[in-house]
Design a protein around this motif. Structure first.
Motif, PDB file in Angstrom:
ATOM      1  N   LEU A  71       0.823  -1.213   0.000  1.00 40.39           N
ATOM      2  CA  LEU A  71       0.000   0.000   0.000  1.00 40.39           C
ATOM      3  C   LEU A  71       0.856   1.261   0.000  1.00 40.39           C
ATOM      4  N   TYR A  72       2.000   1.212   0.666  1.00 37.53           N
ATOM      5  CA  TYR A  72       2.911   2.352   0.644  1.00 37.53           C
ATOM      6  C   TYR A  72       3.392   2.623  -0.788  1.00 37.53           C
ATOM      7  N   MET A  73       3.889   1.584  -1.455  1.00 35.87           N
ATOM      8  CA  MET A  73       4.396   1.762  -2.811  1.00 35.87           C
ATOM      9  C   MET A  73       3.270   2.115  -3.783  1.00 35.87           C
ATOM     10  N   ALA A  74       2.134   1.455  -3.656  1.00 37.30           N
ATOM     11  CA  ALA A  74       1.010   1.716  -4.555  1.00 37.30           C
ATOM     12  C   ALA A  74       0.488   3.140  -4.391  1.00 37.30           C
ATOM     13  N   GLY A  75       0.486   3.633  -3.170  1.00 38.94           N
ATOM     14  CA  GLY A  75       0.036   4.999  -2.932  1.00 38.94           C
ATOM     15  C   GLY A  75       0.908   6.016  -3.634  1.00 38.94           C
ATOM     16  N   ILE A  76       2.217   5.831  -3.577  1.00 35.86           N
ATOM     17  CA  ILE A  76       3.130   6.743  -4.269  1.00 35.86           C
ATOM     18  C   ILE A  76       2.949   6.642  -5.783  1.00 35.86           C
ATOM     19  N   LEU A  77       2.839   5.429  -6.299  1.00 34.35           N
ATOM     20  CA  LEU A  77       2.695   5.253  -7.742  1.00 34.35           C
ATOM     21  C   LEU A  77       1.385   5.846  -8.251  1.00 34.35           C
ATOM     22  N   SER A  78       0.304   5.690  -7.494  1.00 27.84           N
ATOM     23  CA  SER A  78      -0.981   6.244  -7.934  1.00 27.84           C
ATOM     24  C   SER A  78      -0.965   7.772  -7.919  1.00 27.84           C
ATOM     25  N   SER A  79      -0.255   8.359  -6.960  1.00 35.66           N
ATOM     26  CA  SER A  79      -0.201   9.818  -6.885  1.00 35.66           C
ATOM     27  C   SER A  79       0.645  10.419  -8.002  1.00 35.66           C
ATOM     28  N   LYS A  80       1.607   9.656  -8.510  1.00 35.95           N
ATOM     29  CA  LYS A  80       2.505  10.159  -9.541  1.00 35.95           C
ATOM     30  C   LYS A  80       2.034   9.845 -10.963  1.00 35.95           C
ATOM     31  N   ASN A  81       1.091   8.905 -11.086  1.00 32.03           N
ATOM     32  CA  ASN A  81       0.680   8.425 -12.410  1.00 32.03           C
ATOM     33  C   ASN A  81      -0.836   8.276 -12.471  1.00 32.03           C
ATOM     34  N   PRO A  82      -1.560   9.350 -12.819  1.00 39.14           N
ATOM     35  CA  PRO A  82      -3.032   9.296 -12.785  1.00 39.14           C
ATOM     36  C   PRO A  82      -3.657   8.321 -13.762  1.00 39.14           C
ATOM     37  N   ASP A  83      -2.927   7.904 -14.786  1.00 32.68           N
ATOM     38  CA  ASP A  83      -3.474   6.962 -15.781  1.00 32.68           C
ATOM     39  C   ASP A  83      -2.999   5.532 -15.553  1.00 32.68           C
ATOM     40  N   LEU A  84      -2.564   5.226 -14.342  1.00 30.50           N
ATOM     41  CA  LEU A  84      -1.954   3.920 -14.070  1.00 30.50           C
ATOM     42  C   LEU A  84      -2.986   2.808 -13.915  1.00 30.50           C
TER      43      LEU A  84
END
Length: 230
Positions: A101-114
């Protein structure tokens, strides 16, 4: 729809020093619709390719320090995981739920089309209340991931995984059962899948999505066939 008019994917893959991640990376490097791949590992994966960039980072609980390098991607294939064998629930929860969840949270915040594809496992407990510790933790992780603001998210629940020939990180357990694969595939189609199919299905999920958020081996196989035809 491979080729000039196909949707191009820029993919982040975790866990490529393990069996599943290595197999998914292999399929991504072969696929014409994958434009670039970023892998994040604690140690080098040993693969060199013109599509591939690798970040070696010792502490996955501190990836905020490399967050600026994690932008511009439209898919994440999260294959990172640990075995629950010999581990208490607190430790397993920390390395599975907290870390993911930590890693996914950062990735979702940086990549809105992920589009986020998460490797869970057959038997995962979506109720979070069953007797099996690992299944509860995986279920909690899946449920939380599905609440994050991804463009799309799919939870992959393979059972037995038939390895890809020639790769380096195949578990001994899977190697020992390779001869049984044709039999198991016929008798247990919802619980048996090939590693190649997992990789192709993730690519298809990132390209076109899937109506179901939780995918068993039979659904994964069907998606892989679509990827082969697209």
């Amino acid at each position: 729809m491979t080729g000039q008019n196909a949707k191009k994917l820029n993919v982040i893959i975790t866990g490529t020093t393990g069996m599943v991640g290595e197999g998914v990376l292999h399929e991504c490097l072969l696929h014409p619709d994958i434009e670039k791949v970023l892998v994040i590992n604690r140690k080098p994966c040993g693969v060199v390719h013109n599509k591939l960039k690798e970040i070696v980072h010792a502490d996955f609980f501190q990836i905020d320090s490399i967050a600026m390098q994690l932008t511009g991607y439209n898919a994440c294939f999260f294959c990172l995981g640990v075995s629950s064998v010999g581990m208490n629930e607190e430790k397993y929860n920390h390395l599975t739920y907290d870390l993911t969840l930590y890693m996914a949270g950062i990735l979702s915040s940086k990549n809105p089309d992920l589009v986020f594809c998460y490797v869970s496992g057959s038997g995962t407990d979506s109720t979070e209340r069953g007797k099996s510790m690992w299944a509860r933790v995986k279920g909690k992780t899946e449920n939380a991931l599905l609440q994050l603001p991804f463009k799309g998210a799919n939870m992959f629940r393979p059972g037995y995984i038939h390895p890809t020939k020639g790769l380096n990180n195949t578990h001994g357990y899977y190697s020992a059962l390779k001869w049984m694969y044709p039999i198991l595939r016929t008798l247990l189609p919802k619980h048996v899948i090939s590693l190649k199919e997992i990789g192709l299905a993730m690519i298809q999920a990132a390209k076109s999505g899937h109506a179901k958020t939780i995918l068993d081996s039979k659904m994964i196989s069907e998606m892989a066939k679509q990827a082969d035809k697209s």
